[in-house]
Design an enzyme around this catalytic site. Structure first.
Site, mmCIF file in Angstrom:
data_model
loop_
_atom_site.group_PDB
_atom_site.id
_atom_site.type_symbol
_atom_site.label_atom_id
_atom_site.label_comp_id
_atom_site.label_asym_id
_atom_site.label_seq_id
_atom_site.Cartn_x
_atom_site.Cartn_y
_atom_site.Cartn_z
ATOM 1 N N ASN A 9 -11.171 52.121 27.758
ATOM 2 C CA ASN A 9 -11.683 52.734 26.537
ATOM 3 C C ASN A 9 -12.765 51.802 26.009
ATOM 4 O O ASN A 9 -12.454 50.759 25.458
ATOM 5 C CB ASN A 9 -10.539 52.900 25.524
ATOM 6 C CG ASN A 9 -11.033 53.380 24.169
ATOM 7 O OD1 ASN A 9 -12.188 53.778 24.018
ATOM 8 N ND2 ASN A 9 -10.155 53.324 23.169
ATOM 9 N N LYS A 11 -14.657 52.210 23.567
ATOM 10 C CA LYS A 11 -14.842 52.323 22.112
ATOM 11 C C LYS A 11 -16.343 52.457 21.808
ATOM 12 O O LYS A 11 -17.053 53.074 22.602
ATOM 13 C CB LYS A 11 -14.174 51.144 21.403
ATOM 14 C CG LYS A 11 -12.706 51.000 21.855
ATOM 15 C CD LYS A 11 -11.877 50.079 21.022
ATOM 16 C CE LYS A 11 -10.446 50.048 21.552
ATOM 17 N NZ LYS A 11 -9.538 49.229 20.772
ATOM 18 N N HIS A 94 -6.360 58.281 19.044
ATOM 19 C CA HIS A 94 -6.347 56.815 19.096
ATOM 20 C C HIS A 94 -6.043 56.284 17.698
ATOM 21 O O HIS A 94 -6.475 56.865 16.699
ATOM 22 C CB HIS A 94 -7.703 56.295 19.594
ATOM 23 C CG HIS A 94 -7.667 54.833 19.915
ATOM 24 N ND1 HIS A 94 -7.754 53.868 18.946
ATOM 25 C CD2 HIS A 94 -7.494 54.186 21.092
ATOM 26 C CE1 HIS A 94 -7.648 52.675 19.524
ATOM 27 N NE2 HIS A 94 -7.492 52.839 20.833
ATOM 28 N N GLU A 96 -7.297 53.992 16.043
ATOM 29 C CA GLU A 96 -8.494 53.732 15.228
ATOM 30 C C GLU A 96 -8.977 55.027 14.575
ATOM 31 O O GLU A 96 -9.512 54.998 13.465
ATOM 32 C CB GLU A 96 -9.588 53.083 16.096
ATOM 33 C CG GLU A 96 -9.248 51.622 16.380
ATOM 34 C CD GLU A 96 -9.782 51.092 17.708
ATOM 35 O OE1 GLU A 96 -10.663 51.723 18.306
ATOM 36 O OE2 GLU A 96 -9.281 50.032 18.147
ATOM 37 N N GLU A 166 0.350 52.538 22.418
ATOM 38 C CA GLU A 166 -0.470 51.409 21.971
ATOM 39 C C GLU A 166 0.055 50.891 20.633
ATOM 40 O O GLU A 166 -0.291 51.448 19.578
ATOM 41 C CB GLU A 166 -1.926 51.851 21.801
ATOM 42 C CG GLU A 166 -2.564 52.376 23.057
ATOM 43 C CD GLU A 166 -4.088 52.216 23.055
ATOM 44 O OE1 GLU A 166 -4.596 51.660 24.026
ATOM 45 O OE2 GLU A 166 -4.744 52.605 22.077
ATOM 46 N N GLY A 172 -6.626 44.669 20.283
ATOM 47 C CA GLY A 172 -7.747 43.782 19.972
ATOM 48 C C GLY A 172 -7.346 42.469 19.327
ATOM 49 O O GLY A 172 -8.185 41.750 18.794
ATOM 50 N N SER A 212 -4.352 44.750 24.275
ATOM 51 C CA SER A 212 -4.629 43.429 24.858
ATOM 52 C C SER A 212 -4.183 43.296 26.316
ATOM 53 O O SER A 212 -3.702 42.243 26.728
ATOM 54 C CB SER A 212 -4.013 42.310 23.993
ATOM 55 O OG SER A 212 -4.562 42.346 22.685
HETATM 56 P P1 13P Z 1 -7.654 46.163 23.506
HETATM 57 O O1 13P Z 1 -7.371 46.236 24.991
HETATM 58 O O2 13P Z 1 -9.012 45.644 23.179
HETATM 59 O O3 13P Z 1 -6.540 45.510 22.766
HETATM 60 O O4 13P Z 1 -7.683 47.698 23.000
HETATM 61 C C1 13P Z 1 -6.634 48.537 23.329
HETATM 62 C C2 13P Z 1 -7.034 49.908 22.973
HETATM 63 O O5 13P Z 1 -7.115 50.262 21.818
HETATM 64 C C3 13P Z 1 -7.353 50.836 24.077
HETATM 65 O O6 13P Z 1 -7.463 52.137 23.622
#
Ligand code: 13P
Length: 250
Positions: A9, A11, A94, A96, A166, A172, A212
């Site tokens: 992803n 982002k 997601h 976010e 997740e 992150g 992560s």
């Molecule tokens: P990270 O791998 O940067 O922690 O992000 C995970 C994520 O949100 C994937 O959709």
């Protein structure tokens, strides 16, 4: 045996020229894997990603879509639009988007239905906050999110849904759920699917871990009984690093 599905992803990162360079490099590094490889890229990179991944084993996904077929939704993209250019997957719900863009369990459910109606395969995200985890609510939250996301879908559709567990506190932050913890949460999600859709669907649905994931922890996570691969954010921006994650079993 379920296959492993490893999705990146990106982002809100990467420009078209970076996308082209990335796929050129990455496709060579993952060409021999038997794992399924997906890159979920920004809308503006989709066309370039699709063109450059054409003769590779890399599948392309979007990161969001609107649930309506079409209409007065300025700035939005429909499932049909994604499908029309050859997109295969779409991330839905997601954390976010739930956190910053008011995505709800209800809109997630509508989007999943719209994705299937247009021949797209959804990657649906669920996960608890740190506060919920510390209050002992993890299982309750993630099974509820799973139930509401999948409500009203046919068994065959649920079987073709990918769920990404997740935990929000692990995204992150460099903090990863331990492989054992993540596996337990994913077992709970699979249990919820079993309860509502039966054994066969539960045994076949792909449930990923995200938060992560790196080349240094991928193997441990992906070799557990119930984790069927990963949804990878930061580490998917580097082709060499992401290829190591995809090739964790070599
Ligand atoms: P990270 O791998 O940067 O922690 O992000 C995970 C994520 O949100 C994937 O959709």
């Amino acid at each position: 045996m379920r296959r492993k599905v490893i999705a990146g992803n990106w982002k809100m990162n990467m420009l078209p020229n970076e996308t082209i360079e990335y796929i050129e490099k990455f496709s060579k590094l993952v060409k021999d894997t038997k794992n399924e490889v997906i890159l979920c890229v920004p809308y503006t990179d989709l066309f370039y990603a699709l063109m450059n991944a054409q003769d590779t084993n890399i599948k392309i996904g979007a990161q969001n879509m609107h649930f309506a077929e079409k209409g007065a939704y300025t700035g939005e993209i429909s499932a049909q639009m994604l499908k029309s250019i050859g997109v295969e997957y779409v991330i839905i719900g997601h954390s976010e988007r739930r956190q910053y863009f008011a995505e709800t369990d209800e809109s997630v459910n509508k989007k999943i239905k719209a994705a299937f109606s247009n021949g797209l395969k959804p990657i649906v995200c669920v996960g608890e906050t740190l506060e919920q985890r510390e209050s002992g609510l993890t299982e309750k939250i993630i099974t509820m999110q799973t139930k509401l996301a999948l409500e009203g879908l046919e068994e065959e559709q649920v079987k073709n849904t990918i769920i990404a567990y997740e935990p929000i506190w692990a995204i992150g932050t460099g903090e990863t759920a331990t492989a054992q913890d993540a596996n337990e949460s994913i077992k709970a999600i699979r249990g919820e699917v079993r309860k509502n859709y039966g054994e066969d669907v539960a045994d076949n649905i792909i449930i990923q871990y995200g938060g992560s994931v790196k080349s240094s922890n991928a193997k441990e996570l992906f070799e557990t009984s119930d984790i069927d691969g990963g949804l990878v954010g930061g580490a998917s921006l580097l082709p060499e690093e992401f290829a190591k994650i995809v090739n964790y079993d070599e």
